[in-house]
Enzyme design. Structure first.
Site, PDB file in Angstrom:
ATOM      1  N   HIS A 102     -31.017  -8.107   8.766  1.00 63.79           N
ATOM      2  CA  HIS A 102     -30.611  -7.025   8.563  1.00 63.79           C
ATOM      3  C   HIS A 102     -29.629  -6.792   7.905  1.00 63.79           C
ATOM      4  O   HIS A 102     -28.852  -5.560   7.781  1.00 63.79           O
ATOM      5  CB  HIS A 102     -30.656  -6.188   9.777  1.00 63.79           C
ATOM      6  CG  HIS A 102     -32.123  -5.942  10.421  1.00 63.79           C
ATOM      7  ND1 HIS A 102     -32.129  -5.362  11.881  1.00 63.79           N
ATOM      8  CD2 HIS A 102     -33.173  -5.971  10.028  1.00 63.79           C
ATOM      9  CE1 HIS A 102     -33.507  -5.503  12.218  1.00 63.79           C
ATOM     10  NE2 HIS A 102     -34.110  -5.770  11.032  1.00 63.79           N
TER      11      HIS A 102
ATOM     12  N   THR B 134     -32.895  -8.930  22.468  1.00 64.04           N
ATOM     13  CA  THR B 134     -33.674  -7.988  21.491  1.00 64.04           C
ATOM     14  C   THR B 134     -34.619  -7.447  22.166  1.00 64.04           C
ATOM     15  O   THR B 134     -35.604  -7.995  23.055  1.00 64.04           O
ATOM     16  CB  THR B 134     -34.039  -8.877  20.125  1.00 64.04           C
ATOM     17  OG1 THR B 134     -34.718  -7.692  19.431  1.00 64.04           O
ATOM     18  CG2 THR B 134     -34.807 -10.001  20.441  1.00 64.04           C
ATOM     19  N   SER B 135     -34.767  -6.069  22.091  1.00 68.94           N
ATOM     20  CA  SER B 135     -35.972  -5.515  22.554  1.00 68.94           C
ATOM     21  C   SER B 135     -37.389  -5.784  22.012  1.00 68.94           C
ATOM     22  O   SER B 135     -38.075  -5.310  22.662  1.00 68.94           O
ATOM     23  CB  SER B 135     -35.615  -3.868  22.785  1.00 68.94           C
ATOM     24  OG  SER B 135     -35.531  -3.294  21.262  1.00 68.94           O
TER      25      SER B 135
ATOM     26  N   ASN C  75     -28.223  -8.843  13.942  1.00 64.57           N
ATOM     27  CA  ASN C  75     -26.960  -8.166  14.160  1.00 64.57           C
ATOM     28  C   ASN C  75     -26.095  -8.292  12.545  1.00 64.57           C
ATOM     29  O   ASN C  75     -26.541  -9.015  11.739  1.00 64.57           O
ATOM     30  CB  ASN C  75     -26.225  -8.999  14.993  1.00 64.57           C
ATOM     31  CG  ASN C  75     -26.757  -8.505  16.395  1.00 64.57           C
ATOM     32  OD1 ASN C  75     -27.724  -7.574  16.403  1.00 64.57           O
ATOM     33  ND2 ASN C  75     -26.297  -9.491  17.322  1.00 64.57           N
ATOM     34  N   ILE C  76     -25.479  -7.286  12.689  1.00 62.59           N
ATOM     35  CA  ILE C  76     -24.664  -7.168  11.278  1.00 62.59           C
ATOM     36  C   ILE C  76     -23.049  -7.457  11.552  1.00 62.59           C
ATOM     37  O   ILE C  76     -22.144  -7.085  10.659  1.00 62.59           O
ATOM     38  CB  ILE C  76     -24.760  -5.924  10.624  1.00 62.59           C
ATOM     39  CG1 ILE C  76     -24.337  -4.790  11.732  1.00 62.59           C
ATOM     40  CG2 ILE C  76     -26.141  -5.433  10.421  1.00 62.59           C
ATOM     41  CD1 ILE C  76     -24.136  -3.378  11.475  1.00 62.59           C
TER      42      ILE C  76
END
Ligand code: NAD
Length: 279
Positions: A133, A226-227, A116-117
């Site tokens: 990320h 998370t997928s 996540n950001i």
């Protein structure tokens, strides 16, 4: 998996007990999070919510070249996209799931690895967070990723306000670019942008190397929300399993791991961490 009728994992479920035991037997825990951990902070995941990638196709919106073209040729579209991305993050606060992960540090050595950001783990108090990320809260030079400046949540709120204001005024590339200038555009040192990993970009360093090391060193890997479809991030789970590290998955839909605790992170994580209070 044994569950109650509603399908949500409960503390007297055998899988729940197994997860608690794994944590009790561990010293070092890595927690690998995705968009789902922030769902209850009001930031929608890209896959669950009404087709984010259908509204904003990745070939246009998930790479820097595409984004610059949209900004120049379709400023209203660019503004719509930016509001969709920035507004929920600008308004978000950590939820009980983020806080439980921070609380886990009272009992175990914890490293958080996040896709996540949104900076919510740090805001919740987690001390060791690897943002593989990247983050919306740092601005870097376009290609070399040199640090240009840090950005706060209130800076993001200001940008959103300016973009919303433009909705009732005339959309021009210049006006949109001026609104987002603090995070995206031309400055004294050339072009700058948020320190995000878009499609085709290399992973953020040193976060990615540190994340791989943390998985190598941990006794248990908990993956949350998370997928597991974004690579190479998802390889961390394969890495853990190849090393024989126990894995716990917390997610309402995506199964996997040695133990799957089915449900929302904000419900399950506080209860799980609370179990460590008792010997
Ligand atoms: P994803 O959208 O592919 O999958 C989300 C997962 O979260 C699903 O498995 C879903 O079942 C689960 N989920 C939904 N609600 C949940 C809840 N309340 N508690 C626990 N789990 C829940 O997400 P991804 O695997 O992280 O991949 C998407 C990419 O887009 C990543 O790079 C991610 O960082 C980025 N993204 C980030 C944010 C953010 O910063 N908050 C938001 C959207 C997307």
């Amino acid at each position: 998996m044994s569950q109650w009728d509603d399908g949500i994992s409960k503390p007297d479920d055998p899988q729940w007990k197994q997860a608690v035991q794994l944590l009790k037997d561990s010293q070092r825990v890595a927690v690998f999070t995705g968009a789902g951990i922030s769902a209850e902070s009001g930031i929608a995941t890209f896959r669950d919510e009404g087709g984010f990638w259908l509204r904003f196709p990745p070939d246009e919106f998930a790479n820097w070249k595409g984004l610059m073209q949209v900004a120049l040729l379709h400023p209203a579209r660019m503004a719509e996209f930016l509001v969709a991305i920035l507004e929920p993050v600008a308004q978000a606060e950590p939820n009980p799931g983020h806080r439980a992960i921070a609380e886990l540090e009272r009992f175990r050595q914890v490293t958080v690895i996040t896709q996540n950001i949104d900076r919510l783990h740090q805001d919740a108090g987690s001390r060791m967070v690897h943002e593989i990320h990247g983050t919306l809260f740092e601005v870097v030079s376009l290609v070399a990723r040199r640090h240009v400046r840090s950005v706060s949540r209130s800076d993001l709120r200001e940008i959103v306000e300016k973009l919303r204001h433009l909705e009732s005024a005339k959309w021009t590339s210049l006006a949109v670019m001026e609104a987002v200038q603090p995070i995206f555009g031309a400055g004294q040192d050339g072009f700058h942008r948020p320190n995000l990993v878009l499609f085709g970009d290399a992973m953020a360093e040193p976060a990615w190397s540190l994340a791989q090391q943390a998985v190598k060193d941990c006794d248990v890997l908990i993956t949350v929300g998370t997928s597991g479809t974004v690579y190479p991030a998802a390889l961390l789970v394969d890495q853990a399993r190849a090393q024989g590290i126990a894995t716990i998955v917390i997610d309402p839909e995506t199964s996997g791991g040695d133990v799957w605790l089915r449900g929302n992170a904000a419900d399950l994580l506080p209860k799980l961490v609370q179990e460590l209070e008792s010997p």
